[in-house]
Write a protein that holds these residues in place. Structure first.
Motif, PDB file in Angstrom:
ATOM      1  N   ARG A 138       0.813  -1.138   0.028  1.00 22.00           N
ATOM      2  CA  ARG A 138       0.031   0.057  -0.022  1.00 22.00           C
ATOM      3  C   ARG A 138       0.848   1.331  -0.051  1.00 22.00           C
ATOM      4  O   ARG A 138       1.724   1.488   0.677  1.00 22.00           O
ATOM      5  CB  ARG A 138      -0.922  -0.070   1.132  1.00 22.00           C
ATOM      6  N   ILE A 187      -4.046   2.538   6.725  1.00 17.25           N
ATOM      7  CA  ILE A 187      -5.350   2.296   6.565  1.00 17.25           C
ATOM      8  C   ILE A 187      -6.064   3.667   6.129  1.00 17.25           C
ATOM      9  O   ILE A 187      -7.530   3.746   6.024  1.00 17.25           O
ATOM     10  CB  ILE A 187      -6.426   1.517   7.554  1.00 17.25           C
ATOM     11  N   THR A 188      -5.299   4.554   5.726  1.00 14.66           N
ATOM     12  CA  THR A 188      -6.155   5.789   5.202  1.00 14.66           C
ATOM     13  C   THR A 188      -5.240   6.589   3.937  1.00 14.66           C
ATOM     14  O   THR A 188      -4.167   6.118   3.834  1.00 14.66           O
ATOM     15  CB  THR A 188      -6.058   7.062   6.453  1.00 14.66           C
ATOM     16  N   ASP A 189      -6.009   7.108   3.253  1.00 16.96           N
ATOM     17  CA  ASP A 189      -5.446   7.570   1.977  1.00 16.96           C
ATOM     18  C   ASP A 189      -4.892   9.001   2.245  1.00 16.96           C
ATOM     19  O   ASP A 189      -4.004   9.365   1.510  1.00 16.96           O
ATOM     20  CB  ASP A 189      -6.648   7.501   0.844  1.00 16.96           C
ATOM     21  N   TRP A 216     -13.338   0.492   6.288  1.00 14.87           N
ATOM     22  CA  TRP A 216     -13.309   1.429   5.371  1.00 14.87           C
ATOM     23  C   TRP A 216     -12.319   1.117   4.017  1.00 14.87           C
ATOM     24  O   TRP A 216     -12.679   0.999   3.108  1.00 14.87           O
ATOM     25  CB  TRP A 216     -13.162   2.961   5.537  1.00 14.87           C
ATOM     26  N   SER A 217     -11.085   0.872   4.573  1.00 18.72           N
ATOM     27  CA  SER A 217     -10.061   0.526   3.514  1.00 18.72           C
ATOM     28  C   SER A 217     -10.286  -0.660   2.913  1.00 18.72           C
ATOM     29  O   SER A 217      -9.748  -1.106   1.826  1.00 18.72           O
ATOM     30  CB  SER A 217      -8.890   0.700   4.238  1.00 18.72           C
ATOM     31  N   ASP A 218     -10.767  -1.707   3.698  1.00 14.31           N
ATOM     32  CA  ASP A 218     -11.273  -2.872   3.319  1.00 14.31           C
ATOM     33  C   ASP A 218     -12.351  -2.974   2.205  1.00 14.31           C
ATOM     34  O   ASP A 218     -12.313  -3.724   1.375  1.00 14.31           O
ATOM     35  CB  ASP A 218     -11.440  -3.976   4.534  1.00 14.31           C
TER      36      ASP A 218
END
Length: 206
Positions: A4, A178-180, A153-155
């Motif tokens: 990621r 796990i965040t953009d 959310w990321s999944d």
């Protein structure tokens, strides 16, 4: 599985600032670190003051190919040549805002800690969903957007998610996978050297 990518930085202005001193500080930060977007988020609602700030900041960020969005003021987006709007009230105005601004405008929605609001905002046409605060904050009712929300959310959801509010190095390190985006504002502007403060947060992403 592909590794990621690290989250991007989404800068947020202080709620009040003097253009003469803030623009050079902002420029120093933008020249020191890659920034994906800037949000003009002024506490006051004086249209002339907001417009002057938007004009100065637009010139600064567009020279670096960085988009400028404005907090709440939908009517000013096209008038001032801005790239979009950040809506602080969840999904309520997303659909009408999309209709008003068209498909090219950036529309973001702040949804607190509500997965339901986030999903509704996404379905209504938001380009990103912001959850927060992610750290201890005296703002609002004290409810925090928890790690599990971002993990889910990321999944499950492809729409980009933004983590914001009371960020520190520990929170950044925990949420980076796990965040953009991290929306960074007062965390760096309250420091004497904002560029160095942002560098510390970026380093915490690993």
């Amino acid at each position: 599985m592909a590794e990621r990518e690290l989250p991007q930085i989404y800068l947020v202005t202080p709620p009040a600032f003097e253009l003469e001193t803030f623009v050079p500080r902002l420029s120093a930060v933008l020249d020191a670190h890659p920034v994906a977007c800037l949000r003009l988020s002024m506490a006051g609602h004086d249209k002339d003051m907001v417009s002057r700030a938007a004009d100065a900041l637009r010139e600064t960020v567009h020279a670096r190919d960085i988009p400028l969005v404005i907090d709440s003021h939908i009517a000013l987006v096209e008038r001032l040549g801005l790239d979009g709007v950040h809506l602080p009230d969840g999904a309520r105005r997303v659909r009408k805002t999309r209709e008003a601004l068209g498909s090219d405008a950036i529309i973001g929605a702040y949804c607190g800690a509500s997965r339901h609001d986030g999903m509704n905002a996404g379905e209504a046409g938001a380009d990103y969903i912001a959850f927060g605060p992610v750290g201890a904050s005296g703002l609002g009712d004290g409810t925090q957007a928890q790690h599990d929300l971002f993990a889910w959310w990321s999944d499950m959801i492809e729409l980009p998610v933004v983590a914001e509010g009371a960020l520190d190095v520990e929170t950044v390190a925990r949420l980076a996978p796990i965040t953009d985006f991290f929306a960074v504002g007062e965390e760096i502007w309250r420091e004497d050297d904002a560029a160095a403060a942002l560098g510390t947060l970026i380093a915490a992403m690993g």
